[in-house]
Design a protein around this motif. Structure first.
Motif, PDB file in Angstrom:
ATOM      1  N   LEU A 161       0.840  -1.214   0.000  1.00 60.06           N
ATOM      2  CA  LEU A 161       0.000   0.000   0.000  1.00 60.06           C
ATOM      3  C   LEU A 161       0.868   1.255   0.000  1.00 60.06           C
ATOM      4  O   LEU A 161       0.366   2.372   0.071  1.00 60.06           O
ATOM      5  CB  LEU A 161      -0.924   0.002   1.209  1.00 60.06           C
ATOM      6  N   GLU A 162       2.178   1.065  -0.086  1.00 58.76           N
ATOM      7  CA  GLU A 162       3.060   2.237  -0.126  1.00 58.76           C
ATOM      8  C   GLU A 162       2.726   3.115  -1.321  1.00 58.76           C
ATOM      9  O   GLU A 162       2.527   2.598  -2.428  1.00 58.76           O
ATOM     10  CB  GLU A 162       4.513   1.793  -0.237  1.00 58.76           C
ATOM     11  N   GLY A 163       2.627   4.394  -1.068  1.00 53.34           N
ATOM     12  CA  GLY A 163       2.306   5.319  -2.149  1.00 53.34           C
ATOM     13  C   GLY A 163       0.826   5.332  -2.484  1.00 53.34           C
ATOM     14  O   GLY A 163       0.391   6.070  -3.359  1.00 53.34           O
ATOM     15  N   ARG A 164       0.044   4.510  -1.814  1.00 52.31           N
ATOM     16  CA  ARG A 164      -1.399   4.462  -2.085  1.00 52.31           C
ATOM     17  C   ARG A 164      -2.145   5.239  -0.992  1.00 52.31           C
ATOM     18  O   ARG A 164      -1.605   5.497   0.077  1.00 52.31           O
ATOM     19  CB  ARG A 164      -1.897   3.009  -2.105  1.00 52.31           C
ATOM     20  N   ALA A 165      -3.418   5.551  -1.266  1.00 58.02           N
ATOM     21  CA  ALA A 165      -4.180   6.372  -0.326  1.00 58.02           C
ATOM     22  C   ALA A 165      -5.500   5.690   0.026  1.00 58.02           C
ATOM     23  O   ALA A 165      -6.147   5.085  -0.828  1.00 58.02           O
ATOM     24  CB  ALA A 165      -4.456   7.738  -0.947  1.00 58.02           C
ATOM     25  N   ILE A 166      -5.871   5.802   1.303  1.00 54.19           N
ATOM     26  CA  ILE A 166      -7.149   5.236   1.746  1.00 54.19           C
ATOM     27  C   ILE A 166      -8.008   6.359   2.308  1.00 54.19           C
ATOM     28  O   ILE A 166      -7.527   7.208   3.065  1.00 54.19           O
ATOM     29  CB  ILE A 166      -6.897   4.125   2.785  1.00 54.19           C
ATOM     30  N   GLY A 167      -9.286   6.385   1.899  1.00 54.76           N
ATOM     31  CA  GLY A 167     -10.201   7.415   2.373  1.00 54.76           C
ATOM     32  C   GLY A 167     -11.221   6.808   3.323  1.00 54.76           C
ATOM     33  O   GLY A 167     -11.778   5.744   3.031  1.00 54.76           O
ATOM     34  N   ILE A 168     -11.433   7.470   4.438  1.00 53.65           N
ATOM     35  CA  ILE A 168     -12.443   6.978   5.390  1.00 53.65           C
ATOM     36  C   ILE A 168     -13.576   7.998   5.450  1.00 53.65           C
ATOM     37  O   ILE A 168     -13.366   9.146   5.857  1.00 53.65           O
ATOM     38  CB  ILE A 168     -11.840   6.766   6.799  1.00 53.65           C
ATOM     39  N   LEU A 169     -14.752   7.566   5.017  1.00 51.59           N
ATOM     40  CA  LEU A 169     -15.920   8.462   5.040  1.00 51.59           C
ATOM     41  C   LEU A 169     -16.592   8.357   6.405  1.00 51.59           C
ATOM     42  O   LEU A 169     -16.992   7.261   6.825  1.00 51.59           O
ATOM     43  CB  LEU A 169     -16.902   8.069   3.924  1.00 51.59           C
ATOM     44  N   ILE A 170     -16.687   9.494   7.066  1.00 52.84           N
ATOM     45  CA  ILE A 170     -17.321   9.519   8.387  1.00 52.84           C
ATOM     46  C   ILE A 170     -18.373  10.631   8.424  1.00 52.84           C
ATOM     47  O   ILE A 170     -18.452  11.458   7.504  1.00 52.84           O
ATOM     48  CB  ILE A 170     -16.290   9.757   9.515  1.00 52.84           C
ATOM     49  N   ALA A 171     -19.155  10.646   9.483  1.00 54.57           N
ATOM     50  CA  ALA A 171     -20.118  11.732   9.691  1.00 54.57           C
ATOM     51  C   ALA A 171     -20.405  11.786  11.192  1.00 54.57           C
ATOM     52  O   ALA A 171     -19.845  10.991  11.961  1.00 54.57           O
ATOM     53  CB  ALA A 171     -21.384  11.465   8.888  1.00 54.57           C
ATOM     54  N   ASP A 172     -21.288  12.670  11.590  1.00 56.60           N
ATOM     55  CA  ASP A 172     -21.612  12.763  13.017  1.00 56.60           C
ATOM     56  C   ASP A 172     -22.040  11.391  13.535  1.00 56.60           C
ATOM     57  O   ASP A 172     -22.810  10.682  12.885  1.00 56.60           O
ATOM     58  CB  ASP A 172     -22.754  13.764  13.235  1.00 56.60           C
ATOM     59  N   GLY A 173     -21.524  11.020  14.680  1.00 57.31           N
ATOM     60  CA  GLY A 173     -21.930   9.757  15.307  1.00 57.31           C
ATOM     61  C   GLY A 173     -21.065   8.571  14.925  1.00 57.31           C
ATOM     62  O   GLY A 173     -21.275   7.454  15.416  1.00 57.31           O
ATOM     63  N   GLY A 183       1.697   1.201   4.947  1.00 55.11           N
ATOM     64  CA  GLY A 183       2.394   2.129   4.055  1.00 55.11           C
ATOM     65  C   GLY A 183       1.504   3.157   3.387  1.00 55.11           C
ATOM     66  O   GLY A 183       1.985   4.045   2.688  1.00 55.11           O
ATOM     67  N   ALA A 184       0.182   3.053   3.586  1.00 56.76           N
ATOM     68  CA  ALA A 184      -0.738   3.969   2.892  1.00 56.76           C
ATOM     69  C   ALA A 184      -0.800   5.319   3.604  1.00 56.76           C
ATOM     70  O   ALA A 184      -0.452   5.425   4.779  1.00 56.76           O
ATOM     71  CB  ALA A 184      -2.133   3.364   2.838  1.00 56.76           C
ATOM     72  N   SER A 185      -1.277   6.328   2.881  1.00 50.72           N
ATOM     73  CA  SER A 185      -1.660   7.563   3.551  1.00 50.72           C
ATOM     74  C   SER A 185      -3.171   7.506   3.735  1.00 50.72           C
ATOM     75  O   SER A 185      -3.865   6.842   2.966  1.00 50.72           O
ATOM     76  CB  SER A 185      -1.249   8.782   2.728  1.00 50.72           C
ATOM     77  N   VAL A 186      -3.663   8.184   4.763  1.00 45.84           N
ATOM     78  CA  VAL A 186      -5.088   8.084   5.078  1.00 45.84           C
ATOM     79  C   VAL A 186      -5.691   9.475   5.121  1.00 45.84           C
ATOM     80  O   VAL A 186      -5.085  10.406   5.655  1.00 45.84           O
ATOM     81  CB  VAL A 186      -5.280   7.387   6.449  1.00 45.84           C
ATOM     82  N   LYS A 187      -6.882   9.605   4.529  1.00 48.31           N
ATOM     83  CA  LYS A 187      -7.592  10.883   4.621  1.00 48.31           C
ATOM     84  C   LYS A 187      -8.992  10.642   5.165  1.00 48.31           C
ATOM     85  O   LYS A 187      -9.667   9.685   4.755  1.00 48.31           O
ATOM     86  CB  LYS A 187      -7.687  11.534   3.240  1.00 48.31           C
ATOM     87  N   ILE A 188      -9.403  11.528   6.056  1.00 46.41           N
ATOM     88  CA  ILE A 188     -10.762  11.461   6.591  1.00 46.41           C
ATOM     89  C   ILE A 188     -11.639  12.370   5.735  1.00 46.41           C
ATOM     90  O   ILE A 188     -11.302  13.527   5.489  1.00 46.41           O
ATOM     91  CB  ILE A 188     -10.801  11.956   8.060  1.00 46.41           C
ATOM     92  N   VAL A 189     -12.753  11.812   5.280  1.00 45.47           N
ATOM     93  CA  VAL A 189     -13.696  12.580   4.455  1.00 45.47           C
ATOM     94  C   VAL A 189     -14.998  12.706   5.242  1.00 45.47           C
ATOM     95  O   VAL A 189     -15.505  11.706   5.773  1.00 45.47           O
ATOM     96  CB  VAL A 189     -13.959  11.846   3.127  1.00 45.47           C
ATOM     97  N   ALA A 190     -15.496  13.911   5.342  1.00 43.98           N
ATOM     98  CA  ALA A 190     -16.724  14.136   6.111  1.00 43.98           C
ATOM     99  C   ALA A 190     -17.597  15.151   5.372  1.00 43.98           C
ATOM    100  O   ALA A 190     -17.088  15.909   4.545  1.00 43.98           O
ATOM    101  CB  ALA A 190     -16.367  14.652   7.506  1.00 43.98           C
TER     102      ALA A 190
END
Ligand code: HDE
Length: 704
Positions: free
Chosen positions: A556-568, A585-592
């Motif tokens: 997962l090096e150089g790859r990106a994972i997105g986590i979709l979250i919301a209230d609760g 090895g991934a980078s992670v972004k939180i999406v809300a």
């Protein structure tokens, strides 16, 4: 400062009154030191070094009066601005560039005297520019297009430019055809569109009448032209070059770059959507990677062969529409390149860098590839028109880092001030003017040339289909399907039926089944005839090295994972996924839904890296959807959330879900398969995220 002139000045005035952490004396433009009264900033001056008292207001005859011609400050600023752009490159205008180094790990001393290829452990500075071909400088990063892969090595013996592509072959065999090819692919001249796209009539018309391009067509219709990241592409010198050793013996060489992160591509529907989400997708990726210290890296490898071996190849290696399969001549890894520094200024380096395949160093030489021979003329000529002066080699990005000097003089933008009377040689008037170095200087390989002069194409260049067939048959089934579907997509944009038919005719020489798939995808009512082939199509052994899927790395090096979250959303689950992904090895972004973040189940605030509407799942390699029941319900009414999961599924990505996430999937009508994983099974999610769910594809779109 009179009162009526303060509009817009208040910020600046405040700054000037601040204290100076760096001291009061600053070097202003023009080289003069200016004292700044208590300020932290250097003085703003004209290009002549005159300090400005006001950069917000032009000089007026009175508060409501006309602007005065006398305002030299206004005129200088606007004039410079008017001339900020230089002619963009006719091809390869859109690009990303970075500094780095090349390190030799294995010596080629037996084959060459070039120090860069013989001094193991030496680090040579490089500047690498990766480009698209067809679009203008302001075009998007992700069209279906070949990527230029140009490296300038600042060696101790002068600059060596390896100006290659991410595809090892080219469309045409002779340089004289290049202007036609490029005119055909660029936007059509009457209408001014399409920008950076091959999917239009003039391109396919030209291709249909140029059978030598068929091998390249297979490559550009494959996902090689849809890279996931510029850090995940291969590079090729394309032409054969020569290495010359101390005894003057010559060996042919092909140069290869292989990405440390492995190969990876996006799929077409995803690529189109990435283009909408982030037009600078690749430039940003490279910028972010370098800023984070994840330096892009490639192995440097060579294929070496001599004339006797070349004579036994079932193709002519001087024909740039042919490659030498790795299975025939294995790659020898001899070094690595690391890009570890973004330019201080994009224009200064990435725009002004001037590559030329003719820039080589002693120990390396050209082959007779007629495409390469034409390139040796073109690049210097184009730099003259782009940079406007024969002194473009003095621009810092182009200047060698070893000592250099000769008797070339003057010209526009001359930055040097050569002293003394002597600007010629031979001369007897100077003790220290530059002289020839018979021993160390550049020598061309002493290759005997015989034969009749003429506008001739060698007969050994006549086979246009065998390697195209080999490429197609070397692909996995998924990749073959993508090639067929790409052809259907592109030809469906072609208005002229006879052009569509002509291409299908060529495909019949490559592989009948491919031709049938494309003909069916275009709803042709009968199979077009294949054109006469100039040489019989040979069966060649499939070469798995030509695949992308076979060259993906289990990482997962150089790859990106997105986590979709919301209230609760459940903070503990989010944390667990984040930790596992980063660990792999991934980078992670939180999406809300809101960029400020979401209030988690435990009442804490989780900040977001991206707002849902502007951060679709196409920007990630895998996603997790962690939602409370209530938020899942809310988001099932939100188009961006529905698209987020539908696209992730449609683009064959792994999706981790909790109960709320699963509810959103259901609302979006997204199916279930091995790539949709419960968030409690982190290992399964990470394993699935490292690949694509290829088998899923037939359930999400109609493919050719
Ligand atoms: Fe180029 N090409 N090219 N080309 N090319 C240019 O030079 C040309 C070819 C490649 O990042 C131009 O400085 C001719 C093959 C790259 O600045 C121009 C022919 C390959 C770059 C030119 C070819 C390339 C260029 C435009 C047919 C792969 C970008 C701006 C004989 C091996 C370099 C410039 C950068 C740029 C001419 C074919 C790669 C006009 C005449 C084959 C990577 O000189």
């Amino acid at each position: 400062m009179s009162k009526e002139k303060t509009t817009g000045n208040s910020e600046i005035r405040r700054e000037e009154k601040g204290s100076s952490p760096t001291g009061d004396r600053q070097l202003a433009a023009g080289g003069e030191l200016h004292q700044i009264a208590g300020g932290a900033h250097p003085m703003l001056t004209t290009n002549q070094g005159v300090a400005l008292s006001d950069d917000q207001n032009s000089l007026k005859a009175n508060p409501h009066g006309p602007t005065l011609l006398e305002d030299f400050i206004l005129r200088e600023k606007i004039t410079h601005f008017d001339h900020e752009r230089i002619p963009e490159r006719i091809v390869h205008a859109r690009a990303t560039g970075a500094h780095g180094f090349f390190e030799l790990t294995a010596s080629l001393q037996q084959y060459t005297t070039a120090r860069i290829l013989t001094e193991v452990g030496e680090k040579t500075p490089v500047f690498t520019r990766i480009s698209t071909v067809a679009g203008g400088a302001g075009s998007v990063d992700t069209p279906r297009d070949v990527r230029g892969f140009a490296v300038k090595f600042y060696t101790k013996e002068g600059n060596w430019d390896l100006v290659g592509n991410n595809v090892p072959v080219f469309f045409i065999q002779d340089a004289i055809k290049f202007p036609d090819l490029i005119h055909a692919v660029k936007m059509e001249p009457d209408r001014g569109f399409p920008q950076s796209a091959t999917a239009h009539d003039t391109f396919w018309d030209y291709i249909s009448l140029t059978p030598e391009s068929m091998h390249m067509v297979m490559w550009i219709m494959s996902d090689r032209t849809l890279p996931r990241s510029l850090r995940m592409i291969e590079g090729f010198g394309v032409h054969s070059f020569r290495l010359i050793n101390a005894a003057g013996e010559s060996t042919f060489v092909k140069f290869h770059w292989r990405p440390k992160l492995g190969l990876q591509s996006t799929i077409w529907d995803e690529t189109v959507k990435i283009c909408g989400a982030d037009q600078d997708f690749h430039r940003r990726d490279m910028f972010d990677a370098i800023a984070a210290g994840n330096f892009p890296e490639w192995e440097f490898a060579v294929q070496l062969f001599n004339q006797e071996e070349a004579d036994r190849f079932p193709f002519d290696h001087l024909d740039a529409t042919k490659l030498i399969p790795e299975e025939l001549v294995p790659l020898k890894v001899i070094g690595r390149m690391v890009l570890d520094r973004w330019p201080n200024n994009f224009f200064a380096d990435t725009e002004q860098v001037a590559y030329c395949p003719g820039n080589i160093v002693p120990g390396i030489d050209f082959s007779n590839d007629p495409l390469l021979q034409g390139r040796l003329f073109s690049y210097i000529d184009t730099q003259l028109s782009r940079l406007g002066t024969p002194n473009f080699h003095q621009i810092p990005i182009n200047a060698p880092k070893c000592p250099f000097g000769n008797h070339q003089r003057d010209g526009q933008m001359q930055m040097e001030q050569p002293a003394g009377r002597v600007s010629y040689e031979p001369s007897s008037l100077s003790e220290n003017s530059p002289r020839e170095s018979p021993a160390k200087g550049f020598h061309s390989a002493a290759i005997p040339e015989t034969g009749e002069k003429g506008r001739i194409r060698a007969e050994s260049f006549a086979d246009h289909y065998s390697q195209a067939r080999q490429f197609y048959l070397s692909q996995t089934g998924y990749e073959q399907t993508h090639i067929a579907s790409a052809l259907v997509f592109e030809l469906s944009k072609v208005e002229h039926l006879h052009v569509r038919e002509a291409i299908v005719g060529h495909l019949r020489h490559i592989e009948e089944e491919l031709a049938r798939r494309v003909a069916a995808g275009l709803a042709l009512d009968k199979m077009p005839d294949a054109p006469a082939a100039a040489a019989p199509v040979r069966e060649m052994k499939p070469s798995p090295a030509l695949q992308i899927i076979g060259k993906m790395k289990d990482t997962l090096e150089g790859r990106a994972i997105g986590i979709l979250i919301a209230d609760g959303s459940d903070g503990a689950v989010i944390e667990k996924i984040k930790k596992a992904a980063i660990g792999a090895g991934a980078s992670v972004k939180i999406v809300a839904p809101k960029v400020g973040g979401a209030k988690l189940a435990d009442g804490s605030l989780q900040a977001a890296d991206g707002q849902l509407a502007g951060t679709p799942s196409v920007l990630f390699d895998a996603v997790a959807v962690i939602l409370s029941d209530e938020s899942a319900k809310k988001l099932s009414m939100e188009g961006a959330a529905i698209d987020f999961v539908r696209d992730a599924f449609g683009h064959l990505k792994a999706i981790a879900v909790d109960k709320g996430g699963q509810a959103l999937l259901k609302a979006a009508n997204v199916g279930q398969d091995a790539g949709v994983v419960d968030c409690s099974d982190i290992d399964a999610f990470i394993a699935a995220a490292k690949t694509r769910q290829w088998d899923r594809e037939k359930s999400v779109r109609i493919l050719a």
